[in-house]
Design a protein around this motif. Structure first.
Motif, short mmCIF file in Angstrom:
data_model
loop_
_atom_site.label_atom_id
_atom_site.label_comp_id
_atom_site.label_asym_id
_atom_site.label_seq_id
_atom_site.Cartn_x
_atom_site.Cartn_y
_atom_site.Cartn_z
N PHE A 48 21.67 60.92 -7.32
CA PHE A 48 21.32 61.68 -8.52
C PHE A 48 22.17 62.94 -8.59
N ARG A 49 22.89 63.11 -9.68
CA ARG A 49 23.66 64.34 -9.86
C ARG A 49 23.58 64.76 -11.31
N ASP A 50 23.22 66.01 -11.53
CA ASP A 50 23.12 66.51 -12.90
C ASP A 50 24.52 66.94 -13.33
N GLU A 51 25.38 65.96 -13.56
CA GLU A 51 26.79 66.20 -13.90
C GLU A 51 26.89 67.07 -15.16
N ILE A 52 27.90 67.94 -15.19
CA ILE A 52 28.10 68.79 -16.37
C ILE A 52 28.39 67.92 -17.58
N MET B 263 30.84 55.31 -15.41
CA MET B 263 31.90 56.05 -14.71
C MET B 263 31.39 57.38 -14.18
N ARG B 264 30.64 58.09 -15.01
CA ARG B 264 30.10 59.37 -14.58
C ARG B 264 28.67 59.46 -15.06
N GLY B 265 27.78 58.90 -14.28
CA GLY B 265 26.37 58.89 -14.64
C GLY B 265 25.64 60.01 -13.93
MG MG Z 1 31.63 64.89 -8.52
#
Ligand code: MG
Ligand code: ATP
Length: 603
Positions: free
Chosen positions: A141-145, A152-154
């Motif tokens: 789990f990552r709260d990506e910007i 690809m970028r979840g």
């Molecule tokens: Mg990263």
């Protein structure tokens, strides 16, 4: 799978919110559904693809002797406080952190170094137990910007993450090399074109980090490489030889009036010199984790740019000089930012390497001296041109030591550019390509073990921190990267090894008893043979079935149509669109052979 009984919905229109081909195709072909920002449901076809990728990853990991385990996704704050990452991960907002009913802080794991180091701390006591390598495959789990491009970028995505523990750096290097080989095998088996590249390993430093890049124009990373195959690096890390400097036309030191020359272009025109004869001095401001602002003055040859990642790493190494551990921000300050610390207006456009510290206003949060850094491209110049710290004036014919003290921090912070000569062989030039990072292997050293007190007793009976490595593969990103590398105007073209199914039987007319009878027979026979087969027995026109078969990208399409009168079916290869009629009795073994050939079985 019988399509007539499956939840199988394809879309005719392009999904509005998808930008890159692989994302559009996975949505259109019914592999994924968006549930929220960076959150996707993996529908049955997608789950089969992911399961195959997982199996390949697992098989290659197991072959190296690594042991699979499963660690909790819910992680207590204490562990992250012990490693020192809780505050930064929370402040940067990458971690989903919250409090539980007992008011304890917890987080959803963005990665598992802390958890595994806690396990090692409890269980590994002696060098006799080393080395060890544990891995798991599960959601992160990552709260990506900027969650984007589908899988690809979840914000929730599947990763294989492995962590190894060693008595010394040599043992770590062995496992690291094994992982390099295992990753190459995994990606080759998945049918991907990729490159292993030297990667930035941040403030931890060392030579020990490589990324595995799937080559595709939609990639978010720039890769630099040489044609001889001997050098490849992420642009963040890439090193190169800048073009040779042209000999300076100035032979003696002199201050010159240079009206209206506050840019390199104007200065070059005015002095009629080559840009390689000019040292430009760039002002940046760094903020360390203890809140201290340090003003950085970088002298670099004027035709070159600063690589911010390299510069951040150099500043990280100098952190102890400022009583700090890491750099948390680095930027070229604008007027507003400069006004906060400048004691008087700066000679912008005319700054020299010896800009006086008097420009810095005394303040407890600002270091009173410029940190002066010279890039190797500028350090080697003679008789150069540079600023005087006075508007409309430059010096020409200047030399380090004679006219300006050479900054003691003399490092490589230049950005490598296409066409630069390679360091390993100057006859080779750097080329560039776009890549999707699907894997990362990293020699961590003792960063986490030392911080968290994970030690062992070595052969001499001394207690030492465990030496660690970590190795990640983005399983869900990899699956989508395969599509990005392999599709055409009609849809996805899965590599056979990770296709959700090998074959699809299309029945052009389900009310034709013979067509259905042969299709049913083949459906059973193929599946029994291990040829994973879908039966398209929907009450749809043949054209719709063919379009869907192409869209979802199943490698082999079998049509129980006209050729049945000769006891044959039509078999079409998705990748080449080549079609041939094959006797019903031979279809199973023919396709099985094709699959084995594609997957390199027996080779
Ligand atoms: Mg990263
Ligand atoms: P990136 O630079 O792309 O953000 P990262 O350096 O944060 O990646 P790692 O922490 O090394 O990535 O994670 C290991 C692997 O997990 C990456 O190589 C990538 O394949 C995958 N990965 C990382 N972040 C995501 C994400 N948000 N969505 C899908 N996969 C991801």
């Amino acid at each position: 799978m019988r399509l007539s009984k499956s939840l199988f919905v394809t879309l005719r229109e392009e999904p509005a919110d998808a930008e890159i081909p692989s994302h559009k195709l996975l949505l259109r072909a019914g592999y994924i559904r968006r549930i929220g920002s960076g959150l996707y449901a993996y529908l049955p076809l997608m789950w089969r693809v992911l399961t195959k990728v997982r199996q390949i990853v697992k098989a290659e990991m197991d072959a190296t002797g690594a042991q699979e385990c499963l660690l909790p996704q819910l992680q207590p704050a204490e562990l992250w406080q012990q490693s020192g990452r809780w505050d930064t991960y929370k402040a940067e907002g990458i971690m989903f952190a919250f409090t539980d009913r007992k008011n304890r802080e917890v987080a959803l794991g963005p990665t598992h170094e802390e958890v595994i180091t806690a396990v090692a701390r409890d269980l590994i006591k002696s060098h006799h137990q080393l080395p060890q390598h544990l891995y798991q495959i599960q959601s992160k789990f990552r709260d990506e910007i900027r969650p984007r491009f589908g899988l690809m970028r979840g914000r929730e995505f599947i990763m294989k993450d492995g962590y190894s523990f060693h008595a010394d750096a040599e043992s770590l290097k062995e496992t690291y090399d094994d992982m390099h080989d295992a990753y190459c095998k995994m990606l080759t088996r998945c049918g991907l074109k990729f490159r292993a590249v030297d990667a930035d390993s941040g403030a931890i430093g060392g030579s020990g980090s490589q990324e595995f890049m799937v080559l595709a124009s939609a990639g978010e990373d720039d890769v630099m490489f040489t044609a001889d195959g001997k050098y490849a690096a992420n642009v963040e890390k890439a090193v190169s030889l800048a073009p040779e400097a042209v000999a300076s036309i100035f032979t003696s030191y002199e201050v010159k009036d240079t009206p209206n020359t506050n840019s390199i272009n104007k200065l070059v025109k005015f002095l009629e010199c080559d840009p390689t004869a000019i040292v430009k001095n760039i002002l940046q401001q760094a903020v360390y984790d203890n809140g201290k602002t340090v003003l950085v003055l970088i002298s670099i040859r004027s035709d070159r740019e600063v690589n911010q990642v390299k510069l951040t790493n150099e500043l990280g190494k100098l952190a102890p000089n400022y009583g700090a551990k890491t750099v948390i921000a680095l930027e070229v300050p604008d007027g507003v930012a400069i006004a906060k610390w400048a004691a008087k207006p700066l000679p912008l456009g005319y700054i020299g390497p010896d800009l006086s510290d008097e420009y810095i206003q005394a303040s407890p949060n600002t270091h009173p001296h410029f940190l002066r850094i010279v890039d190797a491209t500028a350090a080697s110049l003679t008789n150069f041109v540079t600023g005087t710290n006075e508007a409309e004036k430059h010096v020409v014919g200047a030399n380090w030591d004679t006219n300006f003290p050479l900054p003691s921090v003399n490092v490589d912070v230049q950005k490598a550019l296409v066409g630069d000569r390679a360091i390993h062989d100057p006859t080779q030039v750097l080329e560039t390509a776009r890549g999707i990072e699907v894997g990362h292997i990293f020699q961590l050293g003792t960063k986490y073990s030392a911080a968290m007190g994970a030690t062992f007793t070595n052969e001499q009976g001394e207690e030492q921190p465990l030496v660690m490595g970590c190795y990640g593969v983005g399983v869900s990103r990899l699956a989508q990267a395969a599509v990005e590398q392999s599709y055409d105007k009609d849809g996805i073209i899965w590599p056979v090894a990770i296709a959700p199914y090998h074959a699809i039987i299309c029945v052009p007319n389900i009310s034709d008893a013979q067509q259905m009878e042969v299709a049913e027979r083949l459906y059973t026979e193929l599946n029994q043979l291990g040829v994973e087969t879908i039966l398209d027995d929907r009450d749809e026109r043949a054209g719709v079935k063919f379009k869907d078969a192409d869209l979802i990208g199943i490698p082999f399409r079998i049509v129980t149509g006209r050729s049945l009168k000769d006891g044959k079916v039509e078999v079409v290869q998705r990748a080449t669109k080549q079609s041939q009629d094959i006797a019903v009795g031979d279809v199973g073994k023919t396709i099985k052979q094709w699959i084995e050939a594609e997957m390199g079985v027996g080779s």
